[in-house]
Scaffold this active site. Structure first.
Site, mmCIF file in Angstrom:
data_model
loop_
_atom_site.group_PDB
_atom_site.id
_atom_site.type_symbol
_atom_site.label_atom_id
_atom_site.label_comp_id
_atom_site.label_asym_id
_atom_site.label_seq_id
_atom_site.Cartn_x
_atom_site.Cartn_y
_atom_site.Cartn_z
ATOM 1 N N ASP A 58 1.424 18.622 9.686
ATOM 2 C CA ASP A 58 0.530 19.415 10.538
ATOM 3 C C ASP A 58 -0.549 18.550 11.195
ATOM 4 O OD1 ASP A 58 -1.084 18.785 8.387
ATOM 5 O OD2 ASP A 58 -1.463 20.856 7.768
ATOM 6 N N GLU A 65 -7.328 19.160 7.171
ATOM 7 C CA GLU A 65 -6.331 20.072 7.712
ATOM 8 C C GLU A 65 -6.720 20.510 9.133
ATOM 9 O OE1 GLU A 65 -3.654 20.226 6.279
ATOM 10 O OE2 GLU A 65 -3.634 21.040 4.254
ATOM 11 N N ASP A 93 -8.734 10.468 -0.670
ATOM 12 C CA ASP A 93 -8.781 11.844 -1.174
ATOM 13 C C ASP A 93 -8.231 11.972 -2.593
ATOM 14 O OD1 ASP A 93 -6.175 11.259 -0.439
ATOM 15 O OD2 ASP A 93 -6.035 12.761 1.125
HETATM 16 C C1 GLP Z 1 -0.859 13.937 1.849
HETATM 17 C C2 GLP Z 1 -2.102 13.019 1.830
HETATM 18 C C3 GLP Z 1 -2.245 12.307 3.140
HETATM 19 C C4 GLP Z 1 -0.882 11.854 3.570
HETATM 20 C C5 GLP Z 1 -0.055 13.037 3.981
HETATM 21 C C6 GLP Z 1 1.412 12.723 4.184
HETATM 22 O O1 GLP Z 1 -1.062 15.221 1.496
HETATM 23 N N1 GLP Z 1 -3.328 13.616 1.472
HETATM 24 O O2 GLP Z 1 -3.167 11.227 3.010
HETATM 25 O O3 GLP Z 1 -0.960 10.997 4.660
HETATM 26 O O4 GLP Z 1 -0.267 14.118 3.109
HETATM 27 O O5 GLP Z 1 2.092 12.606 2.987
HETATM 28 P P1 GLP Z 1 3.486 11.838 2.838
HETATM 29 O O6 GLP Z 1 3.195 10.412 3.107
HETATM 30 O O7 GLP Z 1 3.907 12.097 1.436
HETATM 31 O O8 GLP Z 1 4.395 12.424 3.858
#
Ligand code: GLP
Length: 256
Positions: A132, A139, A63
Site C-alpha cells: 500500500d 500507512e 519500527d
Molecule cells: C513491513 C515493514 C516495512 C517493510 C514493508 C514491506 O511491514 N514495516 O518496513 O518495508 O512492510 O515488507 P516486506 O519486505 O516483507 O514485503
C-alpha cells in the site's frame, strides 16, 4: 530520484550493499537507518558476507510492533539480531530499535527522535515498501511531516505480514514507527523493492503525485533517494528506459 533496475533481488541487494560499503569507507562512524520485513534480508546477508567493519557504526531501526518482547520470533528485534547484528562486529550500545514494550509510548518516541539527533542524524536510511506504499509503518494518510509515534496497521498490512506470525489474528494492531518527516531528515535514502506485488506501489512512489495515500511518494521531496528494484517491481514504471539509460551512463565517480 534515481531508479536502479536489476534483473533479480540478489543483484539488487548487491548494488545496495555496495552503496553501504562505500558509505562505511567514507565515514567509518556512519549512522545507518535500517528496515525490516523480508525485503532487506538479502541485503543483510550480503553485508555479512562482505565482512565490513561495524565497530564505529550506529544504527536506528524504523519500527517495531507494540507489545512484542525482543525475543518474540516475529519481532523486528529478533529479525535484526538473527539476520545482521549477531554476525557483525557492531557494539550493542550502538544499536537502536523502537521498544515495543515501552510503558509510555509518546515519551519513548520523543526520546528516540532525540537519540537520532544526538547521534548526528542518519547518513543513510534503508527502506522497503508495503504493497500500500507504506514506508516504515507509515500507512496511507500518514502525515508527510510525521515523527516517531504509534500507528495502527491497516488490514492489508496485517494480512501481508500474517506469515511472520502464523495467522492474521496474531499480528499486533499497533506499532511504533519513525515518521515520514523523520525518514526525510536522513541525508541519503535507499529503498529496495522486489516482486510484481510491489510494482504498483513503486510506480506510485516514483512517478505518481506526492500524496499521503502513497506514503513512499513523499520521497520525491528528498534530494538524494535511490530506488533499487528488481525487474518485477519495476514492471509498472513508465520511464524504465530512461532509468536504465541514466544508470548505464553514470560518470565514473558516481558508480558504487
Ligand atoms: C513491513 C515493514 C516495512 C517493510 C514493508 C514491506 O511491514 N514495516 O518496513 O518495508 O512492510 O515488507 P516486506 O519486505 O516483507 O514485503
Amino acid at each position: 530520484m534515481e531508479v536502479i533496475i536489476q534483473p533479480t533481488p540478489e543483484a539488487a541487494s548487491q548494488v545496495a550493499a555496495r552503496l553501504i560499503a562505500r558509505l562505511f569507507r567514507e565515514k567509518p562512524a556512519a549512522v545507518l537507518g535500517l528496515a525490516t520485513g523480508s525485503t532487506p534480508v538479502l541485503l543483510y546477508r550480503e553485508l555479512v558476507r562482505m565482512k565490513l567493519d561495524w565497530q564505529r557504526v550506529t544504527t536506528f531501526n524504523l519500527d517495531e510492533y507494540v507489545g512484542l518482547a525482543p525475543d518474540h520470533p516475529a519481532s523486528y528485534h529478533h529479525l535484526m539480531e538473527e539476520n545482521l547484528f549477531r554476525h557483525v562486529n557492531i557494539h550493542a550500545e550502538n544499536v537502536h530499535i523502537p521498544d515495543g514494550q515501552a510503558q509510555n509510548i509518546p515519551e519513548f518516541c520523543q526520546g528516540y527522535e532525540a537519540q537520532i539527533r544526538a547521534g548526528g542524524g542518519i547518513d543513510l536510511q534503508v527502506l522497503g515498501i508495503g504493497t500500500d506504499g507504506h514506508i516504515g509503518f507509515n500507512e496511507p494518510t500518514s502525515s508527510l511531516a510525521s515523527r516517531t509515534r504509534i500507528k495502527t496497521l491497516t488490514l492489508e498490512t496485517r494480512r501481508d505480514n500474517a506469515h511472520f506470525f502464523g495467522s492474521e489474528d496474531a499480528v499486533p494492531r499497533h506499532v511504533i514507527t519513525m515518521g515520514i518527516g523523520t525518514i526525510l531528515d536522513a541525508r541519503n535514502i535507499l529503498l529496495l523493492a522486489f516482486g510484481d506485488h510491489k510494482a504498483a506501489a513503486v510506480a506510485g512512489a516514483v512517478e505518481g503525485p506526492v500524496s499521503a495515500m502513497n506514503p513512499a511518494s513523499a520521497l520525491q521531496l528528498h534530494p538524494l533517494v535511490t530506488f533499487v528494484v528488481d525487474k518485477a517491481a519495476a514492471s509498472v514504471l513508465r520511464k524504465t528506459e530512461y532509468y536504465r539509460w541514466v544508470y548505464d551512463n553514470k560518470p565514473n565517480w558516481q558508480r558504487a
